[in-house]
Design an enzyme around this catalytic site. Structure first.
Site, PDB file in Angstrom:
ATOM      1  N   GLU A 122      -3.261 -80.656  16.970  1.00 31.74           N
ATOM      2  CA  GLU A 122      -3.051 -79.500  16.072  1.00 31.74           C
ATOM      3  C   GLU A 122      -2.174 -78.456  16.754  1.00 31.74           C
ATOM      4  O   GLU A 122      -1.268 -77.874  16.140  1.00 31.74           O
ATOM      5  CB  GLU A 122      -4.407 -78.903  15.681  1.00 31.74           C
ATOM      6  CG  GLU A 122      -5.232 -79.867  14.835  1.00 31.74           C
ATOM      7  CD  GLU A 122      -6.574 -79.297  14.390  1.00 31.74           C
ATOM      8  OE1 GLU A 122      -7.353 -78.872  15.272  1.00 31.74           O
ATOM      9  OE2 GLU A 122      -6.830 -79.283  13.177  1.00 31.74           O
ATOM     10  N   GLU A 142     -11.845 -86.666  15.682  1.00 29.96           N
ATOM     11  CA  GLU A 142     -12.890 -85.839  15.069  1.00 29.96           C
ATOM     12  C   GLU A 142     -13.924 -86.682  14.333  1.00 29.96           C
ATOM     13  O   GLU A 142     -15.129 -86.436  14.437  1.00 29.96           O
ATOM     14  CB  GLU A 142     -12.257 -84.839  14.084  1.00 29.96           C
ATOM     15  CG  GLU A 142     -11.643 -83.611  14.724  1.00 29.96           C
ATOM     16  CD  GLU A 142     -10.213 -83.803  15.218  1.00 29.96           C
ATOM     17  OE1 GLU A 142      -9.766 -84.964  15.328  1.00 29.96           O
ATOM     18  OE2 GLU A 142      -9.544 -82.799  15.497  1.00 29.96           O
TER      19      GLU A 142
END
Ligand code: 1HE
Length: 268
Positions: A122, A142
């Protein structure tokens, strides 16, 4: 107005200014694989809030050690045992940092090695250019950790690779590396040697542009993507009105007219 950046305020980031206005910003917790704790995020917010007004012409964003960034500090997150509202506010600070990067108008070139995973991806995707070496690999673990992305992957990683690949990465933990990572859009450059050296070369090249041109390139394109085509065309005209009449551009235009400026040629 030129802001001063107070280097003594930074502990998790290592900052170095070069004479040509290129700054090297290094995530500096290699023992923790540069995992993003709250403190690091606050330093990113501070630096990238100040950079556009501090004469920073371009940034190389790097990670110390063998890995660029291992994403969210999972130990801090585990120990804090956060409430939903607490973690929402954590994510909002990540967005504050990454939006300052993407929309701030200062070119950011990420130099990637080793793990570029989870929140590390990210972070990398908020840079304007990504350069990888042959050790770099990209993943969104994740799903396997019982988590979800919270630092903008649903927007920026999806922009880079498309919705289907983004969902596949999250569902299956798929890892991209090597040429395939470039082919799917995770990095723009893959180099055999040091990604840092290559990123520094690119940052120096970008820093030769007029700052107002770079400001438009590294803020207007992102803003315009969020608009309707009609509004984006209007906004582009306004930005071009300001940038394309800047007094500092006249010498460059004159050099083209008198044939002293380099021409655009094919790569040999
Ligand atoms: C960490 C972290 C971390 C390492 N938070 N401490 N991100 C992940 O799921 C990736 C988690 N990390 C890894 O898979 C591996 O650590 C690496 C592939 C990055 C590196 O492996 P390796 O073998 O070199 O290192 P290591 O032995 O796993 O870790 C070394 C130390 O770094 C160790 O600490 P130590 O005190 O025991 O020595 C690890 O605990 C520490 N470390 N990664 C905290 N991530 C806004 S939402 C975003 C959601 C996410 O980002 S989820 C993805 C999280």
């Amino acid at each position: 107005m030129t802001l001063q950046i107070d280097l003594t305020r930074y502990t998790n980031l290592d900052l170095k200014a070069h004479d040509d206005g290129v700054w090297v910003v290094t995530l500096n917790r290699p023992a923790k694989r540069n995992a993003l704790d709250i403190h690091t995020i606050e330093e990113l917010v501070d630096f990238f809030s100040a950079a556009p007004r501090a004469g920073v012409r371009a940034v190389v964003l790097a990670g110390a050690g063998d890995h660029f960034c291992a994403g969210l500090d999972l130990i801090e997150h585990h120990d804090a045992d956060r409430s939903p509202a607490d973690f929402m506010h954590v994510c909002l600070r990540w967005h504050e940092a990454f939006n300052k990067m993407e929309y701030g108008g200062v070119p950011i070139i990420a130099a990637l090695q080793g793990a570029v995973v989870g929140g590390g991806l990210e972070l990398a995707s908020a840079a304007h250019v990504r350069v990888m070496d042959q050790t770099a690999y990209f993943a969104l673990p994740e799903g396997q950790r019982g988590l979800f992305t919270g630092g903008g992957a649903t927007i920026r990683v999806t922009d880079l690779v498309g919705k289907a690949r983004m969902i596949d990465m999250m569902l299956t933990g798929r890892v991209y590396q090597g040429q395939e990572a470039v082919d799917v859009g995770l990095a723009q450059y893959s180099v055999d040697g040091s990604s840092f050296d290559a990123a520094l070369d690119l940052a120096r090249k970008a820093a030769e542009n007029l700052p107002l041109s770079n400001f438009a390139i590294c803020s207007a394109v992102s803003h315009m993507q969020n608009m309707s085509a009609m509004d984006a065309a209007y906004a582009e005209s306004v930005v071009a009105g300001v940038v394309n009449t800047q007094p500092d551009a006249r010498a460059r235009l004159a050099a083209f007219a008198d044939k002293s400026a380099a021409r655009v040629r094919r790569n040999d």
